[in-house]
Write a protein that holds these residues in place. Sequence first.
Motif: not given
Length: 134
Positions: A9-19, A21-22, A28-29, A37-39
Motif C-alpha cells: 500500500f501507498d503511504w499517502n493512502q495510509a496517511r489518508a486513513f490515519l487522518v 480516523a483521527e 475534516a481530514a 474530499q473525493p481524493t
Amino acid sequence: MMEWKRSAFDWNQARAFLVTAEEGSLSAAARALGLTQPTLSRQVASLEEALGVTLFERTSRALLLTQSGVELLAHFQTMGDAANTISVAATGQSQAVTGHVLISATNGMATFYLPPILKKLRQTYRSRLSHQMS
C-alpha cells in the motif's frame, strides 16, 4: 527481514486513513491534509482494497471504524509517528547554516562590540568556521 511485497500500500493512502480516523470525517481530514474530499475518499478506498479489509463503515451521518479499522489504527499511528520523526530529523539536517556572511558596521561597533561576539561565535562553531573566518 522486511517482506516488501506484503507492504504494497501507498503511504499517502495510509496517511489518508490515519487522518480520517483521527479527524472523524472525510471533510475534516481533507481540510487537515489540504486535499479534496473525493481524493481522500479514493485514497482510503484504495487502501481498503490493497489490504483487503473494510476500515470504515459509512453511514449517512458518519464514518465509523470497523473492527479491522480499530485493530489497524494503532499500527498506522506508529507509522505516522515515525513519519513525523523522519520529517523533524530531516528538517534539522536541512537547516544547517552554510554560506558566507558579510557584516556591515560602523567603526565604533566594529571596534568595540563585534570582536567579543565574533570570538564567541568562533569558539562555539570552531570546527565549521576555523577555515572560513579570517
